[in-house]
Design a protein around this motif. Sequence first.
Motif, PDB file in Angstrom:
ATOM      1  N   ILE A   1      27.312  40.905  59.236  1.00 39.31           N
ATOM      2  CA  ILE A   1      28.500  40.225  59.750  1.00 39.31           C
ATOM      3  C   ILE A   1      29.241  41.188  60.679  1.00 39.31           C
ATOM      4  CG2 ILE A   1      30.651  39.045  59.204  1.00 39.31           C
ATOM      5  CD1 ILE A   1      28.199  37.612  58.150  1.00 39.31           C
ATOM      6  N   SER A   2      29.472  40.781  61.904  1.00 37.22           N
ATOM      7  CA  SER A   2      30.160  41.666  62.846  1.00 37.22           C
ATOM      8  C   SER A   2      31.669  41.623  62.633  1.00 37.22           C
ATOM      9  CB  SER A   2      29.844  41.258  64.282  1.00 37.22           C
ATOM     10  OG  SER A   2      30.514  40.047  64.615  1.00 37.22           O
ATOM     11  N   LEU A   3      32.337  42.674  63.110  1.00 38.19           N
ATOM     12  CA  LEU A   3      33.783  42.648  63.254  1.00 38.19           C
ATOM     13  C   LEU A   3      34.085  42.121  64.654  1.00 38.19           C
ATOM     14  CD1 LEU A   3      35.041  46.029  61.728  1.00 38.19           C
ATOM     15  CD2 LEU A   3      35.629  43.727  60.942  1.00 38.19           C
ATOM     16  N   GLU A   4      34.999  41.180  64.761  1.00 36.16           N
ATOM     17  CA  GLU A   4      35.332  40.630  66.063  1.00 36.16           C
ATOM     18  C   GLU A   4      36.844  40.550  66.229  1.00 36.16           C
ATOM     19  OE1 GLU A   4      33.669  36.697  66.192  1.00 36.16           O
ATOM     20  OE2 GLU A   4      35.343  35.831  65.061  1.00 36.16           O
ATOM     21  N   LYS A   5      37.274  40.546  67.492  1.00 37.06           N
ATOM     22  CA  LYS A   5      38.703  40.445  67.786  1.00 37.06           C
ATOM     23  C   LYS A   5      39.210  39.028  67.478  1.00 37.06           C
ATOM     24  CE  LYS A   5      40.334  44.193  70.190  1.00 37.06           C
ATOM     25  NZ  LYS A   5      40.395  44.086  71.648  1.00 37.06           N
ATOM     26  N   LYS A   6      40.410  38.943  66.943  1.00 35.72           N
ATOM     27  CA  LYS A   6      41.076  37.648  66.808  1.00 35.72           C
ATOM     28  C   LYS A   6      41.541  37.164  68.182  1.00 35.72           C
ATOM     29  CE  LYS A   6      42.865  38.808  62.194  1.00 35.72           C
ATOM     30  NZ  LYS A   6      44.097  39.024  61.405  1.00 35.72           N
ATOM     31  N   SER A   7      42.134  38.085  68.929  1.00 33.10           N
ATOM     32  CA  SER A   7      42.601  37.798  70.286  1.00 33.10           C
ATOM     33  C   SER A   7      42.002  38.849  71.212  1.00 33.10           C
ATOM     34  CB  SER A   7      44.126  37.837  70.360  1.00 33.10           C
ATOM     35  OG  SER A   7      44.700  36.872  69.498  1.00 33.10           O
ATOM     36  N   PRO A   8      40.988  38.498  72.017  1.00 33.16           N
ATOM     37  CA  PRO A   8      40.253  39.503  72.794  1.00 33.16           C
ATOM     38  C   PRO A   8      41.103  40.257  73.805  1.00 33.16           C
ATOM     39  CG  PRO A   8      39.646  37.280  73.473  1.00 33.16           C
ATOM     40  CD  PRO A   8      40.459  37.144  72.227  1.00 33.16           C
ATOM     41  N   GLU A   9      42.184  39.620  74.291  1.00 35.13           N
ATOM     42  CA  GLU A   9      42.996  40.263  75.329  1.00 35.13           C
ATOM     43  C   GLU A   9      44.034  41.231  74.760  1.00 35.13           C
ATOM     44  OE1 GLU A   9      45.252  36.801  73.829  1.00 35.13           O
ATOM     45  OE2 GLU A   9      43.170  37.167  74.401  1.00 35.13           O
ATOM     46  N   LEU A  10      44.206  41.235  73.428  1.00 33.07           N
ATOM     47  CA  LEU A  10      45.201  42.102  72.805  1.00 33.07           C
ATOM     48  C   LEU A  10      44.588  43.452  72.427  1.00 33.07           C
ATOM     49  CD1 LEU A  10      47.145  39.581  70.542  1.00 33.07           C
ATOM     50  CD2 LEU A  10      47.679  40.375  72.849  1.00 33.07           C
ATOM     51  N   PRO A  11      45.432  44.477  72.178  1.00 33.35           N
ATOM     52  CA  PRO A  11      44.923  45.823  71.852  1.00 33.35           C
ATOM     53  C   PRO A  11      44.000  45.827  70.641  1.00 33.35           C
ATOM     54  CG  PRO A  11      47.267  45.911  72.366  1.00 33.35           C
ATOM     55  CD  PRO A  11      46.899  44.456  72.289  1.00 33.35           C
ATOM     56  N   SER A  12      43.181  46.870  70.563  1.00 34.63           N
ATOM     57  CA  SER A  12      42.175  46.971  69.499  1.00 34.63           C
ATOM     58  C   SER A  12      42.755  47.600  68.243  1.00 34.63           C
ATOM     59  CB  SER A  12      40.973  47.779  69.998  1.00 34.63           C
ATOM     60  OG  SER A  12      40.390  47.170  71.123  1.00 34.63           O
ATOM     61  N   LEU A  13      43.829  47.043  67.748  1.00 33.03           N
ATOM     62  CA  LEU A  13      44.457  47.517  66.525  1.00 33.03           C
ATOM     63  C   LEU A  13      43.734  46.943  65.312  1.00 33.03           C
ATOM     64  CD1 LEU A  13      48.172  46.896  67.603  1.00 33.03           C
ATOM     65  CD2 LEU A  13      46.867  49.023  67.787  1.00 33.03           C
ATOM     66  N   ASN A  14      43.867  47.619  64.170  1.00 34.52           N
ATOM     67  CA  ASN A  14      43.169  47.167  62.958  1.00 34.52           C
ATOM     68  C   ASN A  14      43.483  45.713  62.623  1.00 34.52           C
ATOM     69  OD1 ASN A  14      42.309  49.771  62.863  1.00 34.52           O
ATOM     70  ND2 ASN A  14      43.251  50.293  60.899  1.00 34.52           N
ATOM     71  N   LYS A  15      44.736  45.302  62.792  1.00 37.14           N
ATOM     72  CA  LYS A  15      45.146  43.950  62.400  1.00 37.14           C
ATOM     73  C   LYS A  15      44.615  42.872  63.337  1.00 37.14           C
ATOM     74  CE  LYS A  15      49.605  44.367  64.780  1.00 37.14           C
ATOM     75  NZ  LYS A  15      51.078  44.355  64.599  1.00 37.14           N
ATOM     76  N   ASN A  16      44.023  43.267  64.456  1.00 36.99           N
ATOM     77  CA  ASN A  16      43.492  42.284  65.413  1.00 36.99           C
ATOM     78  C   ASN A  16      41.991  42.064  65.227  1.00 36.99           C
ATOM     79  OD1 ASN A  16      43.692  40.442  67.543  1.00 36.99           O
ATOM     80  ND2 ASN A  16      43.246  41.985  69.094  1.00 36.99           N
ATOM     81  N   TRP A  17      41.427  42.512  64.107  1.00 36.08           N
ATOM     82  CA  TRP A  17      40.002  42.347  63.834  1.00 36.08           C
ATOM     83  C   TRP A  17      39.798  41.506  62.578  1.00 36.08           C
ATOM     84  CZ3 TRP A  17      36.225  44.343  67.085  1.00 36.08           C
ATOM     85  CH2 TRP A  17      36.662  45.259  68.053  1.00 36.08           C
ATOM     86  N   ARG A  18      38.652  40.853  62.538  1.00 45.50           N
ATOM     87  CA  ARG A  18      38.289  40.036  61.385  1.00 45.50           C
ATOM     88  C   ARG A  18      36.775  39.920  61.327  1.00 45.50           C
ATOM     89  NH1 ARG A  18      39.808  34.039  63.823  1.00 45.50           N
ATOM     90  NH2 ARG A  18      38.107  33.982  65.367  1.00 45.50           N
ATOM     91  N   SER A  19      36.275  39.336  60.262  1.00 46.95           N
ATOM     92  CA  SER A  19      34.841  39.071  60.145  1.00 46.95           C
ATOM     93  C   SER A  19      34.456  37.920  61.062  1.00 46.95           C
ATOM     94  CB  SER A  19      34.482  38.687  58.707  1.00 46.95           C
ATOM     95  OG  SER A  19      34.885  39.684  57.795  1.00 46.95           O
ATOM     96  N   SER A  20      33.292  38.005  61.675  1.00 45.47           N
ATOM     97  CA  SER A  20      32.807  36.915  62.506  1.00 45.47           C
ATOM     98  C   SER A  20      32.657  35.650  61.673  1.00 45.47           C
ATOM     99  CB  SER A  20      31.454  37.271  63.122  1.00 45.47           C
ATOM    100  OG  SER A  20      30.895  36.164  63.812  1.00 45.47           O
ATOM    101  N   LYS A  21      33.061  34.529  62.240  1.00 47.67           N
ATOM    102  CA  LYS A  21      32.977  33.249  61.543  1.00 47.67           C
ATOM    103  C   LYS A  21      31.713  32.467  61.906  1.00 47.67           C
ATOM    104  CE  LYS A  21      37.060  34.275  60.033  1.00 47.67           C
ATOM    105  NZ  LYS A  21      37.202  34.857  58.663  1.00 47.67           N
ATOM    106  N   HIS A  22      30.909  33.033  62.801  1.00 45.20           N
ATOM    107  CA  HIS A  22      29.714  32.319  63.242  1.00 45.20           C
ATOM    108  C   HIS A  22      28.650  32.320  62.150  1.00 45.20           C
ATOM    109  CE1 HIS A  22      26.292  31.173  65.818  1.00 45.20           C
ATOM    110  NE2 HIS A  22      27.218  30.659  66.603  1.00 45.20           N
TER     111      HIS A  22
END
Length: 421
Positions: A389-410
């Motif tokens: 399972i990859s880590l992916e951005k919640k909002s791709p245009e926002l900074p790469s902070l820990n809180k902006n990542w989640r598990s891939s839902k695909h």
Amino acid sequence: MRIYKVFTLLGLFISIFYNCSLPADDEEDSEGEDTATSELSWEGETDKFTINSKEGVHLNDPAEDSGTAYVTIPSTSVKNTRWEFGVHLTFNPSANNYARFYLTSSSNILSGSLNGYFIQIGGAKDNVTLYRQNGDQPKLLASGREVMKGNNSPQLYIKVECDNNGYWTFWTRLESEDGYTLEKQVKDTGIQSSVCSGIYCVYTKTRCKAFTFHHVRLSNGVETTTDPDNTPDKPDSEEPDITELPEDVRGMLLFNEIMYDNATDGAEYIELYNPTEQTIVLPQLFLYKMHEDGKVYSTTTLQNESPSQPLIIASKGYLCFSKYLDKIIQKHNVNRENLIEISKFPALDNEGGYLALSSTPKTGKGHTFDTCRFWDEMHDTDKSKTIGISLEKKSPELPSLNKNWRSSKHTTGGTPGIKNM
């Protein structure tokens, strides 16, 4: 006596209106007020522009920062239409400072996805170009001469026509020239409806007040005299220019997805996202693996198999790098578009780590596009089920902070080279 005054005022109004129209080939540039442009029904980000009869439409971003700005006017015409306008830049345009005049657009939000045609003034080259845009992807139709080359304060006039057969023709005229020069003619009927025309500026902090458009006019009655036998039906083709990078590149490219603990039938990869309004073209990128204190202990060159072929990341687009493309394609049901195979792609620690993306093989101020951390604790699923399972951005245009990542839902565990779920 009153009737005489009425006709006198009416004659004065008509005189002002016609003097504010775009100068003809044999006319001198109007130095008076531009009442016609200022009285058009401009909408959009009007707080970023000054619109009056003295300046026309002048970018005046009160934030005085880098960004984009647009204004539009209602227009439903495509065929049998002529667009005319003047433009004055107080700088030589570049890949980070350029303007577009949207001839047609399906949306009155010019900074988003739309279908339309636009003239671009400047960019990677100092020329005027005609594009068709479908969604987020611009397609070059025709390139004009480099009228702004060596000119630090270009002033020019542009005229575009689309006839009833779908043939697009555009002309340019520098203020110092006596008449218009025919640039190109090309047939394109891919888009046949519109809701507006408009002005769109892309600028850095120092250019937030350096764009002016004036003598804007739309009209109909275009003569259909195109001879299909002598007019090219195919768009221009040109090699992409290497993007001119600013002194500080941070944020121009961002990490968007990381597969660091892959399934046995998959492979590790990193995916990048281009949040800017321009296509970024570079000969190569450099991936750093770092310790927590920021010290680099591994550097990998990211480039095409053929070094002469640059990396191209479209505006709002993705580019994915991995050592095993065949595994990624089969595992995640994606094609090879936006995927680059790197034979020396570094192994990513299954326990997590730190990465940086740079424009140079050496660390230095201003060269780093983005940095990120990848860690099991950043997953938002059961930590015992994160393999594959990859880590992916919640909002791709926002900074790469820990809180902006989640598990891939695909369902396949990741979305390499395409939009996150």
